[in-house]
Scaffold this motif. Structure first.
Motif, PDB file in Angstrom:
ATOM      1  N   PHE A 469       0.825  -1.203   0.000  1.00  0.00           N
ATOM      2  CA  PHE A 469       0.000   0.000   0.000  1.00  0.00           C
ATOM      3  C   PHE A 469       0.864   1.260   0.000  1.00  0.00           C
ATOM      4  O   PHE A 469       0.511   2.276  -0.608  1.00  0.00           O
ATOM      5  CB  PHE A 469      -0.915  -0.003   1.229  1.00  0.00           C
ATOM      6  N   CYS A 470       2.018   1.211   0.659  1.00  0.00           N
ATOM      7  CA  CYS A 470       2.904   2.382   0.736  1.00  0.00           C
ATOM      8  C   CYS A 470       3.411   2.790  -0.652  1.00  0.00           C
ATOM      9  O   CYS A 470       3.756   3.958  -0.884  1.00  0.00           O
ATOM     10  CB  CYS A 470       4.084   2.089   1.656  1.00  0.00           C
ATOM     11  N   GLN A 471       3.486   1.799  -1.545  1.00  0.00           N
ATOM     12  CA  GLN A 471       4.024   2.081  -2.863  1.00  0.00           C
ATOM     13  C   GLN A 471       3.115   2.974  -3.695  1.00  0.00           C
ATOM     14  O   GLN A 471       3.501   3.434  -4.760  1.00  0.00           O
ATOM     15  CB  GLN A 471       4.296   0.765  -3.612  1.00  0.00           C
ATOM     16  N   GLY A 472       1.898   3.214  -3.205  1.00  0.00           N
ATOM     17  CA  GLY A 472       1.032   4.151  -3.905  1.00  0.00           C
ATOM     18  C   GLY A 472       1.642   5.529  -3.988  1.00  0.00           C
ATOM     19  O   GLY A 472       1.576   6.206  -5.019  1.00  0.00           O
ATOM     20  N   CYS A 473       2.259   5.972  -2.902  1.00  0.00           N
ATOM     21  CA  CYS A 473       2.959   7.268  -2.902  1.00  0.00           C
ATOM     22  C   CYS A 473       4.460   7.068  -3.080  1.00  0.00           C
ATOM     23  O   CYS A 473       5.092   7.794  -3.848  1.00  0.00           O
ATOM     24  CB  CYS A 473       2.700   8.016  -1.594  1.00  0.00           C
ATOM     25  N   HIS A 474       4.978   6.105  -2.363  1.00  0.00           N
ATOM     26  CA  HIS A 474       6.426   5.863  -2.422  1.00  0.00           C
ATOM     27  C   HIS A 474       6.739   4.949  -3.601  1.00  0.00           C
ATOM     28  O   HIS A 474       7.274   3.846  -3.428  1.00  0.00           O
ATOM     29  CB  HIS A 474       6.898   5.258  -1.092  1.00  0.00           C
ATOM     30  N   HIS A 475       6.358   5.420  -4.775  1.00  0.00           N
ATOM     31  CA  HIS A 475       6.525   4.606  -5.967  1.00  0.00           C
ATOM     32  C   HIS A 475       8.015   4.375  -6.256  1.00  0.00           C
ATOM     33  O   HIS A 475       8.871   5.149  -5.857  1.00  0.00           O
ATOM     34  CB  HIS A 475       5.860   5.288  -7.167  1.00  0.00           C
ATOM     35  N   ASN A 476       8.277   3.305  -6.965  1.00  0.00           N
ATOM     36  CA  ASN A 476       9.645   2.899  -7.312  1.00  0.00           C
ATOM     37  C   ASN A 476      10.470   2.538  -6.084  1.00  0.00           C
ATOM     38  O   ASN A 476      11.683   2.369  -6.171  1.00  0.00           O
ATOM     39  CB  ASN A 476      10.370   3.986  -8.121  1.00  0.00           C
ATOM     40  N   SER A 477       9.798   2.446  -4.957  1.00  0.00           N
ATOM     41  CA  SER A 477      10.497   2.059  -3.740  1.00  0.00           C
ATOM     42  C   SER A 477      10.311   0.560  -3.521  1.00  0.00           C
ATOM     43  O   SER A 477       9.247   0.020  -3.808  1.00  0.00           O
ATOM     44  CB  SER A 477       9.926   2.829  -2.539  1.00  0.00           C
ATOM     45  N   PRO A 478      11.337  -0.114  -3.009  1.00  0.00           N
ATOM     46  CA  PRO A 478      11.128  -1.522  -2.654  1.00  0.00           C
ATOM     47  C   PRO A 478      10.146  -1.624  -1.497  1.00  0.00           C
ATOM     48  O   PRO A 478       9.909  -0.645  -0.787  1.00  0.00           O
ATOM     49  CB  PRO A 478      12.535  -1.984  -2.252  1.00  0.00           C
ATOM     50  N   LEU A 479       9.570  -2.795  -1.325  1.00  0.00           N
ATOM     51  CA  LEU A 479       8.646  -2.997  -0.211  1.00  0.00           C
ATOM     52  C   LEU A 479       9.378  -2.775   1.101  1.00  0.00           C
ATOM     53  O   LEU A 479      10.386  -3.433   1.382  1.00  0.00           O
ATOM     54  CB  LEU A 479       8.072  -4.420  -0.258  1.00  0.00           C
ATOM     55  N   SER A 480       8.890  -1.828   1.896  1.00  0.00           N
ATOM     56  CA  SER A 480       9.592  -1.491   3.137  1.00  0.00           C
ATOM     57  C   SER A 480       8.654  -0.765   4.083  1.00  0.00           C
ATOM     58  O   SER A 480       7.766  -0.019   3.662  1.00  0.00           O
ATOM     59  CB  SER A 480      10.806  -0.605   2.824  1.00  0.00           C
ATOM     60  N   LYS A 481       8.861  -1.019   5.386  1.00  0.00           N
ATOM     61  CA  LYS A 481       8.112  -0.273   6.390  1.00  0.00           C
ATOM     62  C   LYS A 481       8.604   1.159   6.485  1.00  0.00           C
ATOM     63  O   LYS A 481       7.891   2.045   6.959  1.00  0.00           O
ATOM     64  CB  LYS A 481       8.252  -0.974   7.754  1.00  0.00           C
ATOM     65  N   THR A 482       9.804   1.381   6.056  1.00  0.00           N
ATOM     66  CA  THR A 482      10.388   2.739   6.100  1.00  0.00           C
ATOM     67  C   THR A 482      10.872   3.131   4.705  1.00  0.00           C
ATOM     68  O   THR A 482      12.079   3.175   4.438  1.00  0.00           O
ATOM     69  CB  THR A 482      11.555   2.779   7.098  1.00  0.00           C
ATOM     70  N   PRO A 483       9.945   3.384   3.810  1.00  0.00           N
ATOM     71  CA  PRO A 483      10.332   3.750   2.442  1.00  0.00           C
ATOM     72  C   PRO A 483      11.054   5.102   2.425  1.00  0.00           C
ATOM     73  O   PRO A 483      10.913   5.909   3.354  1.00  0.00           O
ATOM     74  CB  PRO A 483       8.994   3.817   1.715  1.00  0.00           C
ATOM     75  N   PRO A 484      11.835   5.366   1.396  1.00  0.00           N
ATOM     76  CA  PRO A 484      12.582   6.631   1.335  1.00  0.00           C
ATOM     77  C   PRO A 484      11.666   7.841   1.183  1.00  0.00           C
ATOM     78  O   PRO A 484      10.538   7.718   0.731  1.00  0.00           O
ATOM     79  CB  PRO A 484      13.459   6.442   0.092  1.00  0.00           C
ATOM     80  N   LYS A 485      12.186   9.006   1.638  1.00  0.00           N
ATOM     81  CA  LYS A 485      11.421  10.246   1.506  1.00  0.00           C
ATOM     82  C   LYS A 485      11.412  10.711   0.047  1.00  0.00           C
ATOM     83  O   LYS A 485      12.252  10.305  -0.756  1.00  0.00           O
ATOM     84  CB  LYS A 485      12.028  11.329   2.393  1.00  0.00           C
ATOM     85  N   CYS A 486      10.498  11.605  -0.226  1.00  0.00           N
ATOM     86  CA  CYS A 486      10.335  12.105  -1.602  1.00  0.00           C
ATOM     87  C   CYS A 486      11.632  12.719  -2.121  1.00  0.00           C
ATOM     88  O   CYS A 486      12.040  12.509  -3.270  1.00  0.00           O
ATOM     89  CB  CYS A 486       9.217  13.147  -1.662  1.00  0.00           C
ATOM     90  N   GLN A 487      12.324  13.523  -1.260  1.00  0.00           N
ATOM     91  CA  GLN A 487      13.501  14.244  -1.720  1.00  0.00           C
ATOM     92  C   GLN A 487      14.703  13.341  -1.967  1.00  0.00           C
ATOM     93  O   GLN A 487      15.719  13.805  -2.495  1.00  0.00           O
ATOM     94  CB  GLN A 487      13.890  15.371  -0.753  1.00  0.00           C
ATOM     95  N   SER A 488      14.569  12.051  -1.628  1.00  0.00           N
ATOM     96  CA  SER A 488      15.678  11.155  -1.925  1.00  0.00           C
ATOM     97  C   SER A 488      15.782  10.906  -3.433  1.00  0.00           C
ATOM     98  O   SER A 488      16.837  10.503  -3.922  1.00  0.00           O
ATOM     99  CB  SER A 488      15.496   9.820  -1.184  1.00  0.00           C
ATOM    100  N   CYS A 489      14.683  11.112  -4.123  1.00  0.00           N
ATOM    101  CA  CYS A 489      14.699  10.946  -5.589  1.00  0.00           C
ATOM    102  C   CYS A 489      14.449  12.257  -6.311  1.00  0.00           C
ATOM    103  O   CYS A 489      14.982  12.485  -7.406  1.00  0.00           O
ATOM    104  CB  CYS A 489      13.635   9.936  -6.026  1.00  0.00           C
ATOM    105  N   HIS A 490      13.619  13.107  -5.714  1.00  0.00           N
ATOM    106  CA  HIS A 490      13.233  14.336  -6.402  1.00  0.00           C
ATOM    107  C   HIS A 490      14.062  15.497  -5.867  1.00  0.00           C
ATOM    108  O   HIS A 490      13.911  15.885  -4.691  1.00  0.00           O
ATOM    109  CB  HIS A 490      11.737  14.608  -6.208  1.00  0.00           C
ATOM    110  N   GLY A 491      14.917  16.038  -6.738  1.00  0.00           N
ATOM    111  CA  GLY A 491      15.774  17.138  -6.343  1.00  0.00           C
ATOM    112  C   GLY A 491      15.000  18.439  -6.304  1.00  0.00           C
ATOM    113  O   GLY A 491      13.842  18.525  -6.686  1.00  0.00           O
ATOM    114  N   LYS A 492      15.650  19.471  -5.833  1.00  0.00           N
ATOM    115  CA  LYS A 492      14.986  20.772  -5.818  1.00  0.00           C
ATOM    116  C   LYS A 492      15.947  21.803  -6.401  1.00  0.00           C
ATOM    117  O   LYS A 492      17.065  21.979  -5.886  1.00  0.00           O
ATOM    118  CB  LYS A 492      14.554  21.148  -4.415  1.00  0.00           C
TER     119      LYS A 492
END
Length: 538
Positions: A469-492
């Motif tokens: 279910f977490c992968q709905g927002c944390h897309h491209n993330s492996p299955l994890s209880k602690t998926p990476p934050k958005c800024q780990s992939c999306h720069g600013k």
């Protein structure tokens, strides 16, 4: 009373016969648009002469319900337009067999004009007279057809099963009132329990031989359906019973169909079908994926009718769809029949449509439609452990037992993390130099979305890991209880070196606003900026 019932019966039969004529040899369906705003469901086009090759005049646009009403007022019955042969009403106008072009012209003209002239002489409103050719043969008729297809969904089918006004001699169920197969020994159509099929299984778009090489013909689908349905409705109404429509407009309009009573909880239709079945390829040695244990009972409950999967006739998938494809299935290969996203009749195509429901669309609307993962594949193709040769030698009973066992082990509810494992809030302050930080009620959102699909067996079947279910927002993330934050992939801001990957601000807005829009949330709306954060003033 008897006179009234007689009139009703004859008027109804007149409707039935003419309705059938709409689809018979002599008349083809009229969906041809005219140039008028007037639309009617009872418009048919009579073009028997044109179908014989004569194009001297345009077809005739005919209002059937209009003529039925006129006949009722004149106390006339079906025999005013239809002959009887062997105690059966002919579906053809004033004949039992077609004649030559000249004979057909004479038949229609003499009978129609005679009736119109008779009514004109009596001072009644009537139709065109002899010489007013274009009044009937009008290439630009003054009315449009608003005829709409009508089908037998699960609710309507059950209403016929449960109808006490439908009686079949010698039977305690209603199935034989409609369903039959041809018995070559008895040389007639009979009902055989557990052989009930769709009308389309036998009745095609055109008449077909009852037996291969024989002269007797089965009526086309529309002939068969109209004759069976309308005549039954008429006879039931004549007997004073509660029944269905007896006019064109009663079935073939949006307005009428919206008035149909819908049975919310339809009991399961019993036809000897399995609760679960093992869907295997026709050539197991060439199959690239394990077989599928298909929960037939679950899908029956979820769908409106059998035709969603079984198309024309009730048969196994591989009867028509094979690995190589075959004519019976329009050469649609088994893989495409099961996985094509372009077809709602395929498993994946149908599932993809279900994901458009707002409760699912928040996540799935932003996922690529073709992004099937190994995890989702395994949700269906989970019969590993059986070698092809083992499946090939299995009897149907054993296959069903295997399928039952696999289906019984599938989860019935979506796994989730414990509340304490779900962050209560997430502070979004990566762009705090321009915007006030936003405290997103993360746990509340997650639990609300999970609750929305809590009763979905499809969600339970495909969300097999709590982290799915977490992968709905944390897309491209492996299955994890602690998926990476958005800024780990999306720069600013946007980073050209990362291709078309959006920058952090765009990613936030695309994900959050896209979800709110897809779920049709009214509060906060996708465009209510201040409901999430305020723009900094200093």
């Amino acid at each position: 009373m008897m006179k009234g019932r007689s009139l009703l019966r004859w008027a109804g039969l007149l409707i039935a016969v003419a309705l059938v004529s709409v689809w018979g040899h002599e008349a083809r369906s009229s969906k041809a648009a005219g140039d008028s705003a007037a639309g009617y469901a009872d418009i048919i086009t009579i073009d028997i002469v044109g179908e014989m090759g004569s194009t001297e005049l345009p077809p005739v646009t005919y209002r059937h319900d209009l003529h039925t009403e006129a006949m009722k007022k004149l106390n006339k019955d079906c025999s005013a337009c239809h002959k009887t042969q062997d105690d059966k009403m002919s579906l053809k106008f004033m004949r039992t067999e077609d004649g030559s072009v000249a004979e057909m012209k004479e038949l229609y003209h003499s009978n129609c004009f005679a009736c119109h002239a008779e009514q004109a002489a009596a001072g009644n409103n009537t139709g065109p007279q002899d010489g007013q050719c274009r009044s009937c043969h009008n290439p630009r008729p003054a009315a449009n057809s608003e005829w709409k297809d009508v089908g037998m969904d699960k609710s309507l089918h059950y209403r016929h099963i449960a109808a006490k006004t439908i009686k079949v001699d010698g039977q305690d169920v209603n199935c034989a009132a409609c369903h039959h197969v041809y018995d070559e020994t008895a040389q007639k159509a009979v009902w055989k329990k557990n052989t009930e099929d769709s009308c389309r299984a036998c009745h095609k778009n055109a008449p077909t031989p009852v037996v291969e090489g024989g002269e007797a013909m089965k009526p086309a689908l529309n002939d068969a359906a109209h004759l069976a349905c309308v005549t039954c409705h008429v006879s039931t109404a004549t007997a004073g019973g509660d029944t269905g429509p007896v006019t064109c407009a009663g079935c073939h309009t949006d307005e009428a169909q919206k008035q149909y009573k819908v049975v919310a909880e339809v009991p399961r239709l019993e036809r000897g079908q399995p609760d679960a079945t093992l869907v295997t390829a026709d050539n197991l040695k060439k199959a690239t994926l394990p077989a599928v244990a298909f929960n037939h009972k679950l899908h029956e409950a979820a769908l409106d009718n059998c035709r969603t999967c079984h198309h024309e006739g009730i048969a196994t998938c591989t009867t028509c769809h094979t690995l190589a494809g075959k004519a019976e299935g329009n050469f649609v290969q088994l893989e495409q029949a099961m996985h094509s996203l372009k077809s709602q009749a395929s498993c994946v195509g149908c599932h993809d449509t279900k994901k458009q429901d707002p409760s699912c669309a928040g996540c799935h609307s932003m996922m690529p439609a073709s992004s099937a993962s190994q995890q989702s594949c395994a949700s269906c193709h989970n019969t590993t452990g059986f070698k092809p040769e083992e499946l090939e030698g299995m009897s149907n009973d054993v296959k069903r037992a295997v399928a039952d066992a696999i289906v019984a082990e599938r989860p019935t509810a979506m796994p989730t993390f414990r509340d304490e494992d779900i962050p209560e809030t997430v502070k979004i302050d990566a762009l705090v130099d321009k915007y006030e930080a936003s405290n997103m009620p993360h746990r509340k959102i997650v639990k609300t979305m999970i609750a929305a699909v809590a009763d979905s067996r499809m969600a339970a079947g495909f969300h097999t890991d709590a982290a799915t279910f977490c992968q709905g927002c944390h897309h491209n993330s492996p299955l994890s209880k602690t998926p990476p934050k958005c800024q780990s992939c999306h720069g600013k801001p946007f980073e050209p070196s990362k291709g078309d990957r959006p920058g952090l601000k765009a990613a936030y807005h695309q994900q959050c606003m896209g979800c709110h829009t897809a779920m049709k949330l009214e509060k906060p709306q996708a465009t209510a900026c201040a409901d999430c954060h305020a723009e900094r003033t200093n």
